[in-house]
Design a protein around this motif. Structure first.
Motif, PDB file in Angstrom:
ATOM      1  N   ASP A  25       0.833  -1.213   0.000  1.00 28.10           N
ATOM      2  CA  ASP A  25       0.000   0.000   0.000  1.00 28.10           C
ATOM      3  C   ASP A  25       0.864   1.259   0.000  1.00 28.10           C
ATOM      4  OD1 ASP A  25      -2.273  -1.535  -0.029  1.00 28.10           O
ATOM      5  OD2 ASP A  25      -2.627  -1.406   2.141  1.00 28.10           O
ATOM      6  N   TYR A  26       1.956   1.219   0.765  1.00 26.68           N
ATOM      7  CA  TYR A  26       2.878   2.376   0.790  1.00 26.68           C
ATOM      8  C   TYR A  26       3.528   2.549  -0.582  1.00 26.68           C
ATOM      9  CZ  TYR A  26       6.703   5.418   2.270  1.00 26.68           C
ATOM     10  OH  TYR A  26       7.587   6.470   2.386  1.00 26.68           O
ATOM     11  N   ALA A  27       3.875   1.421  -1.227  1.00 25.84           N
ATOM     12  CA  ALA A  27       4.595   1.461  -2.512  1.00 25.84           C
ATOM     13  C   ALA A  27       3.756   2.036  -3.645  1.00 25.84           C
ATOM     14  CB  ALA A  27       5.067   0.056  -2.876  1.00 25.84           C
ATOM     15  N   LYS A  28       2.435   2.065  -3.477  1.00 24.20           N
ATOM     16  CA  LYS A  28       1.569   2.610  -4.535  1.00 24.20           C
ATOM     17  C   LYS A  28       1.869   4.080  -4.820  1.00 24.20           C
ATOM     18  CE  LYS A  28      -2.335  -0.482  -3.549  1.00 24.20           C
ATOM     19  NZ  LYS A  28      -3.689  -0.564  -2.945  1.00 24.20           N
ATOM     20  N   ASN A  29       2.341   4.790  -3.806  1.00 22.26           N
ATOM     21  CA  ASN A  29       2.581   6.230  -3.947  1.00 22.26           C
ATOM     22  C   ASN A  29       4.054   6.611  -3.836  1.00 22.26           C
ATOM     23  OD1 ASN A  29      -0.294   7.131  -3.967  1.00 22.26           O
ATOM     24  ND2 ASN A  29      -0.273   6.129  -1.973  1.00 22.26           N
ATOM     25  N   HIS A  30       4.936   5.601  -3.782  1.00 17.62           N
ATOM     26  CA  HIS A  30       6.353   5.909  -3.575  1.00 17.62           C
ATOM     27  C   HIS A  30       7.227   5.045  -4.470  1.00 17.62           C
ATOM     28  CE1 HIS A  30       4.358   7.168   0.202  1.00 17.62           C
ATOM     29  NE2 HIS A  30       5.257   8.125   0.198  1.00 17.62           N
ATOM     30  N   GLU A  31       8.422   5.573  -4.779  1.00 17.15           N
ATOM     31  CA  GLU A  31       9.382   4.813  -5.560  1.00 17.15           C
ATOM     32  C   GLU A  31       9.980   3.703  -4.697  1.00 17.15           C
ATOM     33  OE1 GLU A  31      12.285   7.321  -7.409  1.00 17.15           O
ATOM     34  OE2 GLU A  31      10.783   8.585  -8.377  1.00 17.15           O
ATOM     35  N   ARG A  32      10.627   2.735  -5.351  1.00 14.62           N
ATOM     36  CA  ARG A  32      11.128   1.545  -4.655  1.00 14.62           C
ATOM     37  C   ARG A  32      12.111   1.899  -3.542  1.00 14.62           C
ATOM     38  NH1 ARG A  32      14.924  -2.383  -4.426  1.00 14.62           N
ATOM     39  NH2 ARG A  32      14.159  -4.517  -4.191  1.00 14.62           N
ATOM     40  N   GLN A  33      13.043   2.828  -3.802  1.00 15.89           N
ATOM     41  CA  GLN A  33      14.034   3.181  -2.789  1.00 15.89           C
ATOM     42  C   GLN A  33      13.378   3.808  -1.563  1.00 15.89           C
ATOM     43  OE1 GLN A  33      17.437   2.442  -2.630  1.00 15.89           O
ATOM     44  NE2 GLN A  33      17.004   3.110  -0.540  1.00 15.89           N
ATOM     45  N   THR A  34      12.362   4.649  -1.783  1.00  6.22           N
ATOM     46  CA  THR A  34      11.649   5.272  -0.673  1.00  6.22           C
ATOM     47  C   THR A  34      10.898   4.220   0.131  1.00  6.22           C
ATOM     48  OG1 THR A  34      11.342   7.196  -2.108  1.00  6.22           O
ATOM     49  CG2 THR A  34      10.068   7.159  -0.072  1.00  6.22           C
ATOM     50  N   THR A  35      10.331   3.228  -0.578  1.00  3.26           N
ATOM     51  CA  THR A  35       9.644   2.131   0.097  1.00  3.26           C
ATOM     52  C   THR A  35      10.630   1.310   0.927  1.00  3.26           C
ATOM     53  OG1 THR A  35       8.080   2.024  -1.753  1.00  3.26           O
ATOM     54  CG2 THR A  35       8.126   0.146  -0.250  1.00  3.26           C
ATOM     55  N   MET A  36      11.822   1.095   0.392  1.00  4.23           N
ATOM     56  CA  MET A  36      12.868   0.376   1.126  1.00  4.23           C
ATOM     57  C   MET A  36      13.226   1.126   2.413  1.00  4.23           C
ATOM     58  SD  MET A  36      14.948  -2.223   1.287  1.00  4.23           S
ATOM     59  CE  MET A  36      15.254  -2.935  -0.341  1.00  4.23           C
ATOM     60  N   ASP A  37      13.348   2.445   2.327  1.00  4.15           N
ATOM     61  CA  ASP A  37      13.654   3.257   3.513  1.00  4.15           C
ATOM     62  C   ASP A  37      12.539   3.122   4.564  1.00  4.15           C
ATOM     63  OD1 ASP A  37      15.940   4.091   2.242  1.00  4.15           O
ATOM     64  OD2 ASP A  37      15.090   5.985   1.549  1.00  4.15           O
ATOM     65  N   PHE A  38      11.287   3.146   4.107  1.00  2.00           N
ATOM     66  CA  PHE A  38      10.121   2.997   4.988  1.00  2.00           C
ATOM     67  C   PHE A  38      10.198   1.652   5.724  1.00  2.00           C
ATOM     68  CE2 PHE A  38       5.577   1.538   5.292  1.00  2.00           C
ATOM     69  CZ  PHE A  38       5.168   2.428   6.271  1.00  2.00           C
ATOM     70  N   HIS A  39      10.509   0.604   4.992  1.00  2.00           N
ATOM     71  CA  HIS A  39      10.666  -0.739   5.564  1.00  2.00           C
ATOM     72  C   HIS A  39      11.749  -0.750   6.652  1.00  2.00           C
ATOM     73  CE1 HIS A  39      11.693  -4.952   5.940  1.00  2.00           C
ATOM     74  NE2 HIS A  39      12.835  -4.789   5.289  1.00  2.00           N
ATOM     75  N   HIS A  40      12.888  -0.123   6.371  1.00  2.00           N
ATOM     76  CA  HIS A  40      13.985  -0.096   7.341  1.00  2.00           C
ATOM     77  C   HIS A  40      13.613   0.698   8.593  1.00  2.00           C
ATOM     78  CE1 HIS A  40      17.082  -1.135   4.011  1.00  2.00           C
ATOM     79  NE2 HIS A  40      16.677  -2.200   4.653  1.00  2.00           N
ATOM     80  N   GLN A  41      12.789   1.740   8.437  1.00  2.00           N
ATOM     81  CA  GLN A  41      12.380   2.540   9.588  1.00  2.00           C
ATOM     82  C   GLN A  41      11.407   1.784  10.488  1.00  2.00           C
ATOM     83  OE1 GLN A  41      11.144   5.763   7.151  1.00  2.00           O
ATOM     84  NE2 GLN A  41      13.268   6.370   6.778  1.00  2.00           N
ATOM     85  N   LEU A  42      10.730   0.804   9.934  1.00  2.00           N
ATOM     86  CA  LEU A  42       9.795  -0.001  10.722  1.00  2.00           C
ATOM     87  C   LEU A  42      10.442  -1.253  11.309  1.00  2.00           C
ATOM     88  CD1 LEU A  42       6.619   0.019   8.428  1.00  2.00           C
ATOM     89  CD2 LEU A  42       7.034   1.413  10.455  1.00  2.00           C
ATOM     90  N   LYS A  43      11.411  -1.803  10.601  1.00  2.00           N
ATOM     91  CA  LYS A  43      11.935  -3.130  10.920  1.00  2.00           C
ATOM     92  C   LYS A  43      12.512  -3.224  12.332  1.00  2.00           C
ATOM     93  CE  LYS A  43      14.821  -6.820   9.060  1.00  2.00           C
ATOM     94  NZ  LYS A  43      15.731  -7.247   7.966  1.00  2.00           N
ATOM     95  N   GLY A  44      13.244  -2.203  12.773  1.00  2.00           N
ATOM     96  CA  GLY A  44      13.851  -2.235  14.104  1.00  2.00           C
ATOM     97  C   GLY A  44      12.815  -2.388  15.197  1.00  2.00           C
ATOM     98  N   ALA A  45      11.709  -1.651  15.084  1.00  2.00           N
ATOM     99  CA  ALA A  45      10.644  -1.731  16.084  1.00  2.00           C
ATOM    100  C   ALA A  45       9.970  -3.098  16.047  1.00  2.00           C
ATOM    101  CB  ALA A  45       9.612  -0.627  15.830  1.00  2.00           C
TER     102      ALA A  45
END
Length: 314
Positions: free
Chosen positions: A65-85
């Protein structure tokens, strides 16, 4: 006050507290802002998903759902910001299994990106047309960034004391809080603390320019009464853009001058390690990733050179 979470509690509540505990005061403001942005997207996309409902399918759907509005690299960054938590929640037994395992990162097709740097001829044309008088102005700022490859915030934090004219070096040890209320801040990382060699012409220009300025006051930021005047990168980018348009060269930003500096050094044969240290990158991998296009062009030139050399062996 800390809240002890249960598996039926909302993931967004856990993530918000995780940011507050582990990130606030531990990362730079610009990095914290990225975590807060990720928090806002989680609130928007999965406001009611509980910790126990954070399965691989649920997490993959969130990423999709996030990737629908963002490029792949931005989606990757979003994933990394969530993964630690998420991994912390798994360790605490709040999420049964790691939902980030084997995640597939998607994203919109990247837009055609404008050229971010100038070639040597274009840079020479730009620097030759700067208005460099006897007083500090933004043209001198443009010149210095082009000659050193400094970050915008690093150049703003420069004081006369940072110049060692006898040894032709410039010390980078701090940044300027231009996005906040002004004042000095630490550098982006430990590798960003460095000394940059500067050419004799730049030495002569800044020796005269800073001669009567306060040693420990920023050169490019002015005081008004007891406060520093606000600085906006859009102001300096606007000045640079006007020059580019007048000279009919690609319109780049101040950060583009940093790219220009690195690209010219790489094309000149300077090693990636030396360029990485000059830019203040934490590792050569960062430099290689950012300047992959330049490195590929250099490799193509090397292949041509090898083929020509072999053809001459008779």
């Amino acid at each position: 006050m800390l809240y002890e979470f249960k598996t039926e509690d909302r993931f967004i509540d856990y993530y918000s507290q995780w940011i507050r505990i582990y990130k606030e005061g531990a990362v730079r403001e610009v990095t914290l802002a990225k975590y807060k942005m990720a928090q806002a997207w989680v609130e928007k996309l999965i406001p009611d998903v509980s910790l126990q409902e954070m399965t691989r399918v649920a997490y993959q759907q969130l990423i999709n759902d996030y990737a629908k509005n963002h490029e792949r690299q931005t989606t990757m960054d979003f994933h990394h910001q969530l993964k630690g938590a998420i991994l912390d929640a798994v360790d605490e037994g709040l999420i049964p299994h790691d939902p980030t395992r084997k995640i597939i990162i998607k994203g919109k097709t990247p837009k055609h990106k404008k050229k971010k740097y100038l070639n040597q001829f274009e840079l020479h044309n730009l620097l030759s047309n700067l208005h460099l008088g006897n007083e500090v102005n933004w043209d001198y700022f443009i010149l210095l960034v082009a000659k050193t490859g400094m970050r915008f915030s690093e150049a703003l934090a420069l004081t006369p004391k940072d110049f060692d004219f006898a040894h032709q070096t410039l010390s980078i040890s701090k940044t300027w809080n231009y996005k906040g209320e002004g004042g000095f801040l630490p550098t982006k990382n430990k590798s960003s603390v460095r000394k940059i060699q500067i050419d004799w012409q730049t030495v002569m220009q800044f020796a005269g320019l800073t001669k009567n300025l306060p040693l420990e006051e920023p050169i490019f930021v002015h005081r008004k009464d007891d406060t520093y005047e606000p600085i906006y990168n859009s102001t300096v980018n606007g000045i640079l853009a006007r020059y580019c348009k007048q000279l009919k060269i690609p319109v780049i930003s101040i950060h583009g001058l940093r790219h220009t500096h690195a690209s010219i050094l790489l094309f000149a044969g300077v090693s990636i390690g030396s360029v990485a240290r000059r830019l203040g990158h934490a590792s050569m991998t960062t430099t290689q990733k950012i300047y992959l296009h330049v490195i590929q062009e250099l490799e193509n030139q090397d292949i041509d050179l090898v083929m020509r050399s072999l053809a001459n062996l008779t």
